[in-house]
Enzyme design. Structure first.
Site, PDB file in Angstrom:
ATOM      1  N   GLY A 166       0.824  -1.196   0.000  1.00 42.63           N
ATOM      2  CA  GLY A 166       0.000   0.000   0.000  1.00 42.63           C
ATOM      3  C   GLY A 166       0.861   1.250   0.000  1.00 42.63           C
ATOM      4  N   CYS A 167       0.217   2.388  -0.250  1.00 40.78           N
ATOM      5  CA  CYS A 167       0.959   3.650  -0.348  1.00 40.78           C
ATOM      6  C   CYS A 167       1.489   4.108   1.015  1.00 40.78           C
ATOM      7  CB  CYS A 167       0.085   4.719  -0.981  1.00 40.78           C
ATOM      8  SG  CYS A 167      -1.546   4.915  -0.220  1.00 40.78           S
ATOM      9  N   TYR A 168       0.626   4.150   2.022  1.00 46.07           N
ATOM     10  CA  TYR A 168       1.097   4.523   3.357  1.00 46.07           C
ATOM     11  C   TYR A 168       2.146   3.538   3.890  1.00 46.07           C
ATOM     12  CZ  TYR A 168      -2.517   8.145   4.166  1.00 46.07           C
ATOM     13  OH  TYR A 168      -3.310   9.269   4.126  1.00 46.07           O
TER      14      TYR A 168
END
Length: 349
Positions: free
Chosen positions: A152-154
């Protein structure tokens, strides 16, 4: 190479999917042979994304595993949560390579996935088969694999900011506080009140406080690196910008280390990795400085008064946090230089 690798992108009408298409159009070893949409098959991708007008395969295909088997060698799945759970096994059984950009195979525990994502989990055999593609941390596992779960991005911004410390055992994995801000593109292209212009413009707010689905993904990776259970405080915020994540991470060190030692640890850990850039002492990253690129920029500051370390990690959430890392993982899978098709500078201003 004489033969181009054929790539299909499922979910090409979303931001991450369209970005995969854009990046692959610049890749010297890959041909985009199918763009797929469950919502609008038969339409042109360039109708929704005119900037992709030059794509050869512009007509959107329907989601069909048999068709993909005929048209592609590798499939990128930029789909909503729950879709890849059903589709990935079919594609793998058909002999295709799969890079899943959704969250369906990131967590190894189906029970934890169901708790945080509120969807039925994938079969345990496929959860175990999926290689977690945090390129700079687990790149050796990605090489030669045929099924990648893209982070994921985070978690990308956060894990890259913590991995050297975690792998060295320098941090208390239960002391970590992550204060992260993201641009609106992280919410996808769908319309909602929270991403409506008049709601987000000149506004700034936290969301999913202590409930964000990326929390267990970060904890799972930290546990792999430290050998200890991790429990983080993770707060996400939406800011009125299109792209970018800035994660400000606060952590307690187990033992006393100088700031110079910490800088040396980070530089050594990421030596030879093209897309992680460690800022000099007293210099800190900004989202604008990684915009449109596959870079993660990291700044460090040790507070001698509290003994607490602050790590600042900036990425473009659509590129390094999704599509760019997916292409980087493809490069590793295929044995190519990991920067192939990605060695471009950020767009500035």
């Amino acid at each position: 190479m004489s033969t181009m690798l054929r790539a299909a992108i499922v979910g090409a009408t979303g931001y991450s999917g369209a970005e995969v298409v854009r990046l692959l159009l610049m890749h010297p070893h890959v041909a985009v042979t199918s763009v797929v949409s469950s919502s609008n098959p038969g339409a042109l991708l360039s109708d929704g994304f005119p900037h992709l007008k030059q794509i050869v395969t512009d007509r959107l295909d329907a989601v069909d595993a048999d068709l993909l088997k005929e048209k592609a060698d590798v499939v990128f799945l930029a789909t909503p949560h729950g879709v890849s759970t059903e589709l990935s096994p079919k594609l793998l059984e058909a002999g295709l390579k799969v890079i899943d950009i959704s969250g369906d195979f990131r967590l190894k525990s189906g029970e934890v996935y169901e708790q945080w994502y509120k969807h039925k989990p994938a079969d345990a055999a496929y959860l175990n088969k999926a290689v977690y593609g945090m390129s700079e941390v687990f790149g050796d596992e990605v090489r030669g694999a045929n099924f990648i779960s893209n982070p994921g991005c985070y978690p990308t911004a956060t894990t890259l900011g913590l991995a050297p410390l975690a792998a060295k055992g320098w941090i208390d994995p239960k002391s970590i506080i992550v204060d992260a801000k993201s641009g609106v593109s992280g919410a996808g292209r769908g319309l909602s009140m929270t991403t409506h212009y008049s709601e987000i413009n000149e506004n700034f707010y936290a969301y999913k406080v202590n409930k964000h689905q990326h929390t267990p993904e970060i904890e799972q990776t930290l546990a792999r690196l430290t050998g200890e259970e991790a429990a983080i405080t993770f707060t996400t915020h939406l800011v009125p910008m299109t792209r970018g994540i800035l994660a400000t991470i606060y952590v307690n060190l187990k033992e006393q280390h100088s700031e110079e030692e910490i800088f040396e640890l980070f530089r050594s850990y990421y030596a030879g990795r093209r897309f992680v850039r460690i800022r000099d002492k007293g210099k800190y990253p900004a989202t604008k400085e990684v915009w449109g690129s596959n870079y993660c920029d990291i700044g460090l500051s040790l507070d001698p008064r509290t003994g607490r370390l602050t790590v600042l990690s900036a990425i473009d959430n659509v590129v390094k946090g999704a599509a760019g890392q997916a292409v980087q993982n493809l490069n590793l899978m295929m044995g190519w230089d990991e920067a192939t098709g990605l060695a471009f500078s950020p767009v500035y201003p």
